[in-house]
Enzyme design. Structure first.
Site, mmCIF file in Angstrom:
data_model
loop_
_atom_site.group_PDB
_atom_site.id
_atom_site.type_symbol
_atom_site.label_atom_id
_atom_site.label_comp_id
_atom_site.label_asym_id
_atom_site.label_seq_id
_atom_site.Cartn_x
_atom_site.Cartn_y
_atom_site.Cartn_z
ATOM 1 N N ARG A 144 -37.956 -42.142 -13.797
ATOM 2 C CA ARG A 144 -38.814 -41.623 -12.722
ATOM 3 C C ARG A 144 -39.155 -40.142 -12.862
ATOM 4 O O ARG A 144 -39.623 -39.517 -11.913
ATOM 5 C CB ARG A 144 -38.141 -41.885 -11.378
ATOM 6 C CG ARG A 144 -37.977 -43.365 -11.118
ATOM 7 C CD ARG A 144 -37.279 -43.649 -9.835
ATOM 8 N NE ARG A 144 -37.051 -45.097 -9.731
ATOM 9 C CZ ARG A 144 -36.270 -45.655 -8.842
ATOM 10 N NH1 ARG A 144 -35.653 -44.915 -7.950
ATOM 11 N NH2 ARG A 144 -36.112 -46.955 -8.824
ATOM 12 N N ASP B 41 -31.551 -28.293 0.241
ATOM 13 C CA ASP B 41 -31.807 -26.863 0.434
ATOM 14 C C ASP B 41 -33.291 -26.499 0.346
ATOM 15 O O ASP B 41 -33.649 -25.343 0.511
ATOM 16 C CB ASP B 41 -31.030 -26.060 -0.622
ATOM 17 C CG ASP B 41 -29.564 -26.457 -0.645
ATOM 18 O OD1 ASP B 41 -28.898 -26.270 0.381
ATOM 19 O OD2 ASP B 41 -29.104 -26.965 -1.682
ATOM 20 N N LEU C 11 -44.389 -34.448 -2.480
ATOM 21 C CA LEU C 11 -43.047 -34.925 -2.725
ATOM 22 C C LEU C 11 -42.884 -35.400 -4.163
ATOM 23 O O LEU C 11 -43.319 -36.487 -4.525
ATOM 24 C CB LEU C 11 -42.756 -36.073 -1.756
ATOM 25 C CG LEU C 11 -41.323 -36.475 -1.557
ATOM 26 C CD1 LEU C 11 -40.502 -35.300 -1.020
ATOM 27 C CD2 LEU C 11 -41.255 -37.645 -0.582
ATOM 28 N N HIS D 172 -24.723 -40.587 1.156
ATOM 29 C CA HIS D 172 -25.135 -39.184 1.116
ATOM 30 C C HIS D 172 -26.549 -39.011 0.563
ATOM 31 O O HIS D 172 -27.332 -38.216 1.082
ATOM 32 C CB HIS D 172 -24.127 -38.383 0.275
ATOM 33 C CG HIS D 172 -24.414 -36.925 0.195
ATOM 34 N ND1 HIS D 172 -24.172 -36.074 1.245
ATOM 35 C CD2 HIS D 172 -24.926 -36.170 -0.804
ATOM 36 C CE1 HIS D 172 -24.529 -34.841 0.894
ATOM 37 N NE2 HIS D 172 -24.987 -34.873 -0.341
ATOM 38 N N SER E 42 -34.207 -34.688 -7.887
ATOM 39 C CA SER E 42 -33.737 -36.012 -8.269
ATOM 40 C C SER E 42 -32.418 -36.263 -7.550
ATOM 41 O O SER E 42 -31.438 -35.548 -7.768
ATOM 42 C CB SER E 42 -33.546 -36.076 -9.784
ATOM 43 O OG SER E 42 -33.264 -37.378 -10.193
ATOM 44 N N VAL E 43 -32.403 -37.271 -6.678
ATOM 45 C CA VAL E 43 -31.219 -37.579 -5.872
ATOM 46 C C VAL E 43 -30.685 -38.934 -6.311
ATOM 47 O O VAL E 43 -31.336 -39.966 -6.096
ATOM 48 C CB VAL E 43 -31.554 -37.572 -4.364
ATOM 49 C CG1 VAL E 43 -30.301 -37.852 -3.552
ATOM 50 C CG2 VAL E 43 -32.170 -36.237 -3.960
ATOM 51 N N PHE F 42 -29.703 -29.099 -8.840
ATOM 52 C CA PHE F 42 -28.788 -30.227 -8.957
ATOM 53 C C PHE F 42 -29.458 -31.288 -9.822
ATOM 54 O O PHE F 42 -30.652 -31.541 -9.678
ATOM 55 C CB PHE F 42 -28.461 -30.781 -7.569
ATOM 56 C CG PHE F 42 -27.178 -31.550 -7.522
ATOM 57 C CD1 PHE F 42 -25.969 -30.892 -7.419
ATOM 58 C CD2 PHE F 42 -27.179 -32.929 -7.603
ATOM 59 C CE1 PHE F 42 -24.766 -31.597 -7.382
ATOM 60 C CE2 PHE F 42 -25.998 -33.651 -7.575
ATOM 61 C CZ PHE F 42 -24.786 -32.988 -7.459
#
Length: 141
Positions: free
Chosen positions: A120, A50, A105, A80, A72-73, A16
């Protein structure tokens, strides 16, 4: 660790936001090489949420000295992103303790825009550096 003392790293990479994680993966590989480590396995997962199962499978591999998570969120219209990162990092930390293996991480986010995410990308380098340092320090402890 391998007989030649080369640190063997596994990457768990989220697909993602692949435009970001692809760059993070490349930087991470380059930095591992710079530090005298080698990325020997890569496990691609659909998203950061996941990751824990893939991390667990990789942590059980005796030929992997440390694992780096790369993802990367990006912030959305709901919370969410907060839930995803919170749950994934909690379980990833648990797995490091369960398997007695450094799992670092390299996940950027939550709470960032896409533009902030591009700034980032180097988080993966930091995660690789932490993995290498931890392997060396645990070995010397």
């Amino acid at each position: 660790m391998a007989a030649n003392n080369e640190i063997r790293i596994g990457f768990v990479v989220a697909e993602f936001n692949r435009d970001l994680t692809w760059q993070m993966e490349l930087l991470g590989k380059e930095h591992a090489n710079f530090l005298g480590a080698k990325v020997t396995k890569i496990f691609y997962v659909p998203g950061v949420y996941d990751m824990p199962l893939a991390v667990k499978k990789m942590a059980a591999d005796k030929n992997i000295d440390a694992i780096v998570t790369i993802g990367s969120v990006i912030e959305g219209a709901t919370d969410h992103d907060q839930v995803v990162v919170s749950q994934a990092t909690r379980k990833i930390t648990d797995l490091a303790l369960e398997y007695d293996k450094p799992i670092t991480l390299g996940i950027a986010g939550p709470g960032m825009t896409r533009m902030e995410a591009f700034d980032r990308i180097e988080y993966s380098k930091r995660a690789v550096e932490a993995a290498v340092k931890m392997v060396r320090r645990i070995k010397d402890y």
